[in-house]
Every structure is written in structure tokens, then in C-alpha cells.
Scaffold this motif. Structure first.
Motif, PDB file in Angstrom:
ATOM      1  N   ASN A  45      29.679  52.672  66.145  1.00 41.82           N
ATOM      2  CA  ASN A  45      30.173  51.771  67.190  1.00 41.82           C
ATOM      3  C   ASN A  45      30.274  50.371  66.611  1.00 41.82           C
ATOM      4  O   ASN A  45      29.431  49.965  65.829  1.00 41.82           O
ATOM      5  N   ASP A  46      31.330  49.620  67.021  1.00 42.88           N
ATOM      6  CA  ASP A  46      31.407  48.238  66.566  1.00 42.88           C
ATOM      7  C   ASP A  46      31.321  47.294  67.750  1.00 42.88           C
ATOM      8  O   ASP A  46      31.729  47.616  68.858  1.00 42.88           O
ATOM      9  N   PHE A  47      30.749  46.122  67.483  1.00 41.60           N
ATOM     10  CA  PHE A  47      30.401  45.180  68.539  1.00 41.60           C
ATOM     11  C   PHE A  47      30.817  43.766  68.163  1.00 41.60           C
ATOM     12  O   PHE A  47      30.742  43.377  67.004  1.00 41.60           O
ATOM     13  N   LEU A  48      31.214  43.014  69.163  1.00 39.75           N
ATOM     14  CA  LEU A  48      31.406  41.572  69.046  1.00 39.75           C
ATOM     15  C   LEU A  48      30.152  40.968  69.669  1.00 39.75           C
ATOM     16  O   LEU A  48      29.872  41.201  70.845  1.00 39.75           O
ATOM     17  N   VAL A  49      29.357  40.243  68.886  1.00 39.80           N
ATOM     18  CA  VAL A  49      28.081  39.713  69.371  1.00 39.80           C
ATOM     19  C   VAL A  49      28.174  38.196  69.481  1.00 39.80           C
ATOM     20  O   VAL A  49      28.471  37.512  68.499  1.00 39.80           O
ATOM     21  N   LEU A  50      27.943  37.695  70.691  1.00 34.81           N
ATOM     22  CA  LEU A  50      27.933  36.261  70.966  1.00 34.81           C
ATOM     23  C   LEU A  50      26.519  35.862  71.368  1.00 34.81           C
ATOM     24  O   LEU A  50      25.854  36.578  72.116  1.00 34.81           O
ATOM     25  N   ASP A  51      26.047  34.719  70.889  1.00 34.14           N
ATOM     26  CA  ASP A  51      24.699  34.260  71.192  1.00 34.14           C
ATOM     27  C   ASP A  51      24.768  33.108  72.194  1.00 34.14           C
ATOM     28  O   ASP A  51      25.223  32.019  71.861  1.00 34.14           O
ATOM     29  N   ALA A  52      24.318  33.362  73.426  1.00 34.75           N
ATOM     30  CA  ALA A  52      24.341  32.348  74.487  1.00 34.75           C
ATOM     31  C   ALA A  52      22.953  31.778  74.753  1.00 34.75           C
ATOM     32  O   ALA A  52      22.756  31.064  75.728  1.00 34.75           O
ATOM     33  N   ARG A  53      21.983  32.058  73.891  1.00 41.30           N
ATOM     34  CA  ARG A  53      20.613  31.594  74.138  1.00 41.30           C
ATOM     35  C   ARG A  53      20.509  30.078  74.125  1.00 41.30           C
ATOM     36  O   ARG A  53      19.728  29.518  74.875  1.00 41.30           O
ATOM     37  N   ASN A  54      21.279  29.416  73.289  1.00 46.22           N
ATOM     38  CA  ASN A  54      21.233  27.958  73.227  1.00 46.22           C
ATOM     39  C   ASN A  54      22.409  27.300  73.921  1.00 46.22           C
ATOM     40  O   ASN A  54      22.460  26.080  74.021  1.00 46.22           O
ATOM     41  N   ASP A  55      23.372  28.091  74.368  1.00 46.73           N
ATOM     42  CA  ASP A  55      24.558  27.557  75.026  1.00 46.73           C
ATOM     43  C   ASP A  55      25.032  28.545  76.092  1.00 46.73           C
ATOM     44  O   ASP A  55      25.855  29.416  75.815  1.00 46.73           O
ATOM     45  N   PRO A  56      24.519  28.434  77.332  1.00 46.65           N
ATOM     46  CA  PRO A  56      24.866  29.373  78.395  1.00 46.65           C
ATOM     47  C   PRO A  56      26.368  29.444  78.695  1.00 46.65           C
ATOM     48  O   PRO A  56      26.840  30.433  79.240  1.00 46.65           O
ATOM     49  N   SER A  57      27.134  28.428  78.325  1.00 47.58           N
ATOM     50  CA  SER A  57      28.574  28.464  78.601  1.00 47.58           C
ATOM     51  C   SER A  57      29.264  29.585  77.829  1.00 47.58           C
ATOM     52  O   SER A  57      30.347  30.022  78.206  1.00 47.58           O
ATOM     53  N   VAL A  58      28.633  30.084  76.773  1.00 51.26           N
ATOM     54  CA  VAL A  58      29.194  31.191  75.999  1.00 51.26           C
ATOM     55  C   VAL A  58      29.339  32.429  76.878  1.00 51.26           C
ATOM     56  O   VAL A  58      30.236  33.249  76.685  1.00 51.26           O
ATOM     57  N   SER A  59      28.487  32.564  77.887  1.00 54.79           N
ATOM     58  CA  SER A  59      28.542  33.724  78.785  1.00 54.79           C
ATOM     59  C   SER A  59      29.852  33.813  79.558  1.00 54.79           C
ATOM     60  O   SER A  59      30.157  34.844  80.142  1.00 54.79           O
ATOM     61  N   ALA A  60      30.660  32.743  79.550  1.00 53.16           N
ATOM     62  CA  ALA A  60      31.973  32.795  80.202  1.00 53.16           C
ATOM     63  C   ALA A  60      32.844  33.886  79.592  1.00 53.16           C
ATOM     64  O   ALA A  60      33.768  34.388  80.234  1.00 53.16           O
ATOM     65  N   ALA A  61      32.537  34.290  78.362  1.00 51.82           N
ATOM     66  CA  ALA A  61      33.309  35.346  77.702  1.00 51.82           C
ATOM     67  C   ALA A  61      33.161  36.688  78.404  1.00 51.82           C
ATOM     68  O   ALA A  61      33.955  37.596  78.173  1.00 51.82           O
ATOM     69  N   THR A  62      32.150  36.827  79.273  1.00 56.25           N
ATOM     70  CA  THR A  62      31.944  38.099  79.964  1.00 56.25           C
ATOM     71  C   THR A  62      32.880  38.280  81.149  1.00 56.25           C
ATOM     72  O   THR A  62      32.926  39.365  81.722  1.00 56.25           O
ATOM     73  N   GLU A  63      33.615  37.241  81.527  1.00 58.97           N
ATOM     74  CA  GLU A  63      34.587  37.416  82.610  1.00 58.97           C
ATOM     75  C   GLU A  63      35.546  38.513  82.180  1.00 58.97           C
ATOM     76  O   GLU A  63      36.062  38.492  81.053  1.00 58.97           O
ATOM     77  N   PRO A  64      35.820  39.504  83.071  1.00 54.98           N
ATOM     78  CA  PRO A  64      36.573  40.690  82.661  1.00 54.98           C
ATOM     79  C   PRO A  64      37.874  40.415  81.907  1.00 54.98           C
ATOM     80  O   PRO A  64      38.137  41.060  80.889  1.00 54.98           O
TER      81      PRO A  64
END
Length: 152
Positions: A45-64
């Protein structure tokens, strides 16, 4: 697990562009900086891994619509699932998992191996890390063989 940075540059409609060195340049107008990412794979399996631990705005990438565009193999980075590492008070991190259709998945053992590998890179002395998912708390262990991680 093995990791590699995705190093190419191409336009992503409505998302910005992928830039050399494993960064996504702005995901939205609200984000004025590029977002670092890792392209990783674990047991097929391959994954795109984003780290939002220090920047919560990165979680915007989860919008469908954003997630689907990023995971598209022809126009985006391309992956089976996208993983967002977020802050957790109960574990080393919370692992949000997004499937190719933009829906959230409860657990992925291969993805947990990849995230654990990144956490072990951050703490070279650690032999065990815990990762919280929607389904449960996952315990991950660094094996004696370099680069090998097991999950419970």
C-alpha cells in the motif's frame, strides 16, 4: 516500511502545485505556505503522509474534494490512502486516514507502520510508540532489523 519524497512539480487544480522536495504549495487561499509531505509504502500500500502536529491548518487536506485530488494518480501525488498525523494527548499522535473516495477510514495497519517509522526517526531511542486511530490505540514496535516495524 520505506519512505521516499515525491519530487516533481505539476499543477493541481484548485490546490496549488506539487513542488520539488516533497512539498504541496498552497492547498487553499487560506494557506500561504507550502505543506511538506512524505510518500511512503508499506507491504504493497502507498500513502501520502502529512504532519499536522505543529500546524493544524494542514488538516484542511482531509476535505473530500482536496483529498481525492491529491490521491489521484494521474493529476495528484497518487496513493491508496492519505494519512494526517495530528496531536493526541493519549498517544504519540492521532492518525487520520482518508480513502481514495475522500471518506475517513478507522484503521490501517500498513499505514500505522509508516507513521511509526516516522515517529521512530524522531526518537532514535524509542522501541515502542502508540498511535491513536478512530478504531483503537495501536502499539507499534521497532524490530531489530533496521527499518522494520511491527504493529499489535
Amino acid at each position: 516500511w520505506r519512505s521516499r519524497s515525491h519530487c516533481e512539480s505539476r499543477a493541481l487544480p484548485g490546490l496549488g502545485r506539487l513542488t520539488t522536495g516533497g512539498r504541496i504549495a498552497p492547498l487553499s487561499l487560506a494557506m500561504s505556505k507550502s505543506v511538506p509531505f512524505r510518500k511512503m509504502h508499506g507491504l504493497g500500500n502507498d500513502f501520502l503522509v502529512l504532519d499536522a502536529r505543529n500546524d493544524p491548518s494542514v488538516s484542511a487536506a482531509t476535505e473530500p474534494h482536496r483529498a481525492k485530488a491529491l490521491m489521484d494518480r494521474k493529476t495528484g501525488v497518487g496513493c491508496d490512502q492519505m494519512i494526517i498525523m495530528e496531536v493526541s494527548e493519549e498517544a504519540a499522535c492521532f492518525m487520520r486516514i482518508i480513502a481514495g473516495d475522500g471518506t475517513e477510514v478507522a484503521l490501517c495497519g500498513n499505514g500505522a507502520r509508516c507513521v511509526a517509522g516516522l515517529l521512530f526517526e524522531e526518537d532514535a531511542e524509542a522501541r515502542e510508540v502508540s498511535i491513536l486511530t478512530k478504531a483503537c490505540l495501536v502499539k507499534c514496535y521497532r524490530e531489530e532489523t533496521p527499518g522494520v516495524v511491527s504493529v499489535n
